[in-house]
Design a protein around this motif. Structure first.
Motif, PDB file in Angstrom:
ATOM      1  N   SER A 101     122.821 -32.805 -30.292  1.00 28.67           N
ATOM      2  CA  SER A 101     121.644 -31.811 -30.098  1.00 28.67           C
ATOM      3  C   SER A 101     121.189 -31.214 -31.213  1.00 28.67           C
ATOM      4  O   SER A 101     120.191 -30.677 -31.241  1.00 28.67           O
ATOM      5  N   ALA A 102     121.939 -31.159 -32.212  1.00 31.40           N
ATOM      6  CA  ALA A 102     121.640 -30.218 -33.603  1.00 31.40           C
ATOM      7  C   ALA A 102     120.612 -31.424 -34.105  1.00 31.40           C
ATOM      8  O   ALA A 102     119.467 -30.898 -34.765  1.00 31.40           O
ATOM      9  N   TRP A 103     120.742 -32.507 -34.420  1.00 34.44           N
ATOM     10  CA  TRP A 103     119.628 -33.385 -34.980  1.00 34.44           C
ATOM     11  C   TRP A 103     118.619 -33.829 -34.013  1.00 34.44           C
ATOM     12  O   TRP A 103     117.317 -33.531 -34.705  1.00 34.44           O
ATOM     13  N   ALA A 104     118.841 -33.597 -32.887  1.00 37.40           N
ATOM     14  CA  ALA A 104     117.468 -33.828 -31.943  1.00 37.40           C
ATOM     15  C   ALA A 104     116.683 -32.394 -32.090  1.00 37.40           C
ATOM     16  O   ALA A 104     115.535 -32.648 -32.148  1.00 37.40           O
ATOM     17  N   THR A 105     117.395 -31.324 -32.237  1.00 35.85           N
ATOM     18  CA  THR A 105     116.663 -30.114 -32.229  1.00 35.85           C
ATOM     19  C   THR A 105     115.824 -30.048 -33.718  1.00 35.85           C
ATOM     20  O   THR A 105     114.569 -29.776 -33.615  1.00 35.85           O
TER      21      THR A 105
ATOM     22  N   VAL B  18     121.080 -19.377 -35.338  1.00 35.00           N
ATOM     23  CA  VAL B  18     122.400 -18.847 -34.639  1.00 35.00           C
ATOM     24  C   VAL B  18     123.116 -20.030 -34.502  1.00 35.00           C
ATOM     25  O   VAL B  18     123.017 -20.572 -33.219  1.00 35.00           O
ATOM     26  N   GLY B  19     124.078 -20.397 -35.306  1.00 36.89           N
ATOM     27  CA  GLY B  19     125.016 -21.666 -34.872  1.00 36.89           C
ATOM     28  C   GLY B  19     125.709 -22.309 -36.407  1.00 36.89           C
ATOM     29  O   GLY B  19     125.806 -21.397 -37.446  1.00 36.89           O
ATOM     30  N   SER B  20     126.094 -23.412 -36.172  1.00 36.98           N
ATOM     31  CA  SER B  20     127.303 -23.558 -37.092  1.00 36.98           C
ATOM     32  C   SER B  20     126.649 -24.242 -38.355  1.00 36.98           C
ATOM     33  O   SER B  20     125.201 -24.381 -38.414  1.00 36.98           O
ATOM     34  N   GLU B  21     127.352 -24.469 -39.370  1.00 37.71           N
ATOM     35  CA  GLU B  21     127.057 -25.174 -40.625  1.00 37.71           C
ATOM     36  C   GLU B  21     126.310 -26.479 -40.507  1.00 37.71           C
ATOM     37  O   GLU B  21     125.266 -26.885 -41.340  1.00 37.71           O
ATOM     38  N   GLY B  22     126.843 -27.199 -39.372  1.00 33.99           N
ATOM     39  CA  GLY B  22     126.355 -28.527 -39.080  1.00 33.99           C
ATOM     40  C   GLY B  22     125.190 -28.483 -38.744  1.00 33.99           C
ATOM     41  O   GLY B  22     124.155 -29.303 -39.078  1.00 33.99           O
TER      42      GLY B  22
ATOM     43  N   ARG C 280     117.953 -28.813 -42.341  1.00 29.95           N
ATOM     44  CA  ARG C 280     117.759 -28.646 -43.771  1.00 29.95           C
ATOM     45  C   ARG C 280     117.082 -30.285 -44.151  1.00 29.95           C
ATOM     46  O   ARG C 280     116.290 -30.550 -44.746  1.00 29.95           O
ATOM     47  N   ASP C 281     118.116 -31.110 -43.543  1.00 28.38           N
ATOM     48  CA  ASP C 281     117.784 -32.509 -43.892  1.00 28.38           C
ATOM     49  C   ASP C 281     116.354 -33.025 -43.330  1.00 28.38           C
ATOM     50  O   ASP C 281     115.883 -33.835 -43.941  1.00 28.38           O
ATOM     51  N   ALA C 282     116.197 -32.265 -42.197  1.00 25.52           N
ATOM     52  CA  ALA C 282     114.797 -32.631 -41.807  1.00 25.52           C
ATOM     53  C   ALA C 282     113.621 -31.997 -42.558  1.00 25.52           C
ATOM     54  O   ALA C 282     112.535 -32.055 -42.101  1.00 25.52           O
ATOM     55  N   GLY C 283     114.043 -31.182 -43.714  1.00 28.38           N
ATOM     56  CA  GLY C 283     112.965 -30.586 -44.227  1.00 28.38           C
ATOM     57  C   GLY C 283     112.560 -29.013 -43.839  1.00 28.38           C
ATOM     58  O   GLY C 283     111.474 -28.662 -44.223  1.00 28.38           O
ATOM     59  N   ILE C 284     113.372 -28.358 -42.923  1.00 26.10           N
ATOM     60  CA  ILE C 284     113.178 -27.227 -42.541  1.00 26.10           C
ATOM     61  C   ILE C 284     113.939 -26.213 -43.331  1.00 26.10           C
ATOM     62  O   ILE C 284     115.146 -26.199 -43.225  1.00 26.10           O
ATOM     63  N   ASP C 285     113.020 -25.057 -43.617  1.00 26.22           N
ATOM     64  CA  ASP C 285     113.706 -23.984 -44.373  1.00 26.22           C
ATOM     65  C   ASP C 285     114.245 -22.979 -43.581  1.00 26.22           C
ATOM     66  O   ASP C 285     113.783 -22.568 -42.616  1.00 26.22           O
ATOM     67  N   ILE C 286     115.608 -22.618 -43.761  1.00 22.98           N
ATOM     68  CA  ILE C 286     116.394 -21.600 -43.031  1.00 22.98           C
ATOM     69  C   ILE C 286     116.118 -20.046 -43.532  1.00 22.98           C
ATOM     70  O   ILE C 286     116.330 -20.081 -44.670  1.00 22.98           O
ATOM     71  N   THR C 287     115.618 -19.262 -42.857  1.00 21.67           N
ATOM     72  CA  THR C 287     115.125 -17.888 -43.423  1.00 21.67           C
ATOM     73  C   THR C 287     115.202 -16.814 -42.303  1.00 21.67           C
ATOM     74  O   THR C 287     115.067 -17.145 -41.352  1.00 21.67           O
ATOM     75  N   GLU C 288     115.333 -15.643 -43.112  1.00 20.01           N
ATOM     76  CA  GLU C 288     115.177 -14.502 -42.067  1.00 20.01           C
ATOM     77  C   GLU C 288     113.965 -14.002 -42.155  1.00 20.01           C
ATOM     78  O   GLU C 288     113.646 -12.729 -41.686  1.00 20.01           O
ATOM     79  N   ASP C 289     113.019 -14.474 -43.046  1.00 24.22           N
ATOM     80  CA  ASP C 289     111.775 -13.590 -43.337  1.00 24.22           C
ATOM     81  C   ASP C 289     110.570 -14.174 -42.650  1.00 24.22           C
ATOM     82  O   ASP C 289     110.158 -15.416 -42.843  1.00 24.22           O
ATOM     83  N   ALA C 290     110.426 -13.466 -41.598  1.00 23.08           N
ATOM     84  CA  ALA C 290     109.573 -14.074 -40.600  1.00 23.08           C
ATOM     85  C   ALA C 290     109.504 -15.657 -39.924  1.00 23.08           C
ATOM     86  O   ALA C 290     108.665 -16.321 -40.375  1.00 23.08           O
TER      87      ALA C 290
END
Length: 409
Positions: free
Chosen positions: A74-78, A93-97, A103-113
């Motif tokens: 479900s993480a990869w599918a998301t 909100v979730g695991s390091e996995g 991140r592998d899908a090229g999505i930046d993880i941020t708390e800025d908007a």
């Protein structure tokens, strides 16, 4: 046998292939036998915590030479879903996995908007994490959940799953998330993304509420791995498996599976409804043409909490048409799913149980509510408009012939 009946097998992990760190009886032998017969296999899990690479290592330790592309979490599918939607930033909100797959899908993880908030499962989730997710959603971020499982089994009893965290956020912001994992169809569709259209696929899982329901929502047969037969309340219940086997090895026994998709969506909820066959002094029937589907229909509505059904239709008529009516008698109770399940633009499907009444007009002037109703008019019962909702002519006939009592359909 199921093994020869299908070309592609979407197999669950926990409860089907393994229990915790222990591989289940005959599971590895059966999977490798399927490979030997050139079957295509995808391993599906709703657990959003591990990466696909972690699961590959685990399955190879079991003795299954699997590749990363055969693992659907479900993480990869998301992550794949967000990539398809051209989403570039998300809070998590979730695991390091889960974070790793994003991140592998090229999505930046941020708390800025962030454009999106993804909520999954992690043992370290805190109250502040829920508050953080709620704040982003309140500020306009899209709410996405890896899966909706409320709990998962452990040797010490049930533990909170992603669904428990998701529902905490949902209750805070009063917003329904887009759910990716089983039983939503999307995860199954992703599993079959690179499979040829003429290949016949089957889902093999241990949970009727996720694996079997999800399989049927995706138009696929579902095989349940369980010690006992599962019996759903109705034969048309999407959670009813097409076959039940005790272990994966029984895929090679004299068992078959088939599913014929009905012409309605699996409902998210059941809701009480009311309808009115309103006749005037010349026995014409009142119809409204609704803005949501631009079709003619009888006036209908829902029953509110603490409201009697006759009170509900009187209120709905007043709000929808401006008329004051009297309820003469109940003429039918209707619940057939192929007629009474409606899908809405939000994606939710509702199964209405509708109480229909024969009604007469006491007072008032017809008023058109331009937000919900485009037109209101009276029609002869034997000369109804062609674009009327398909079940309503039957309701009208039942009302006209209601001297024999209320119809149940």
């Amino acid at each position: 046998m199921i093994a020869t009946q299908f070309d592609v097998f979407l197999i669950g992990l926990d409860g089907v292939l393994s229990s915790g760190d222990e591989v289940l009886s005959n599971a590895v032998t059966t999977v490798n036998r399927l490979y030997d017969q050139d079957k295509q296999i995808r391993f599906l899990t709703n657990d959003p915590r591990p990466t696909r690479d972690t699961i590959v290592t685990r399955l190879r330790d079991f003795g299954i030479e699997v590749t990363e592309t055969e693992i659907i979490t479900s993480a990869w599918a998301t992550a794949a879903f967000l990539d398809q939607q051209d989403i570039s930033t998300t809070a998590v909100v979730g695991s390091e996995g889960l974070r790793s797959e994003l991140r592998d899908a090229g999505i930046d993880i941020t708390e800025d908007a962030p454009e999106v908030v993804v909520v999954g499962a992690d043992e370290q989730t805190t109250y502040l994490d829920i508050q953080r997710a709620a704040r982003h959603i309140d500020q306009g971020a899209q709410f996405v959940a890896t899966n909706s499982d409320g709990a998962f089994s452990t040797p010490d009893g049930p533990a909170p799953g992603a669904g428990a965290i998701v529902r905490a956020v949902e209750a805070t912001v009063e917003t329904v998330p887009t759910v990716i994992g089983k039983p939503e169809p999307l995860m199954f569709e992703m599993a079959l993304d690179e499979i040829a259209a003429d290949q016949q696929a089957v889902v093999v899982g241990d949970n009727p509420a996720t694996d079997i329901l999800g399989a049927h929502r995706a138009g696929l047969p579902g095989v349940l791995v369980a010690d006992e037969q599962h019996t759903a309340p109705s034969d048309s219940d999407f959670r009813q498996p097409d076959a039940t086997i005790g272990t994966l090895a029984e895929l090679f026994t004299d068992v078959t599976a088939a599913w014929e998709s009905p012409q309605y969506s699996w409902p998210d909820e059941i809701r009480p409804g009311v309808g009115a066959v309103v006749v005037n002094e010349t026995d014409e029937v009142l119809l409204v043409r609704r803005a949501d589907n631009e079709r003619w229909a009888l006036p209908t509505g829902t029953v509110e909490r603490g409201e009697a059904v006759d009170e509900a239709i009187i209120r709905e008529m007043r709000e929808e048409t401006g008329l004051q009516i009297s309820v003469e008698q109940l003429t039918g109770v209707y619940s057939r799913p192929h007629q009474q399940v409606f899908s809405y633009p939000s994606g939710r499907a509702v199964h209405f149980i509708t109480n229909c009444f024969l009604c007469t007009i006491d007072a008032g002037t017809l008023e058109v509510d331009t937000d919900e109703v485009l037109e209101i008019n009276f029609f002869e019962s034997d000369d109804l408009p062609a674009d009327i909702l398909p079940m309503h002519p039957r309701w009208i006939v039942d009302a006209i012939e209601s001297g024999a009592g209320a119809a149940i359909r």
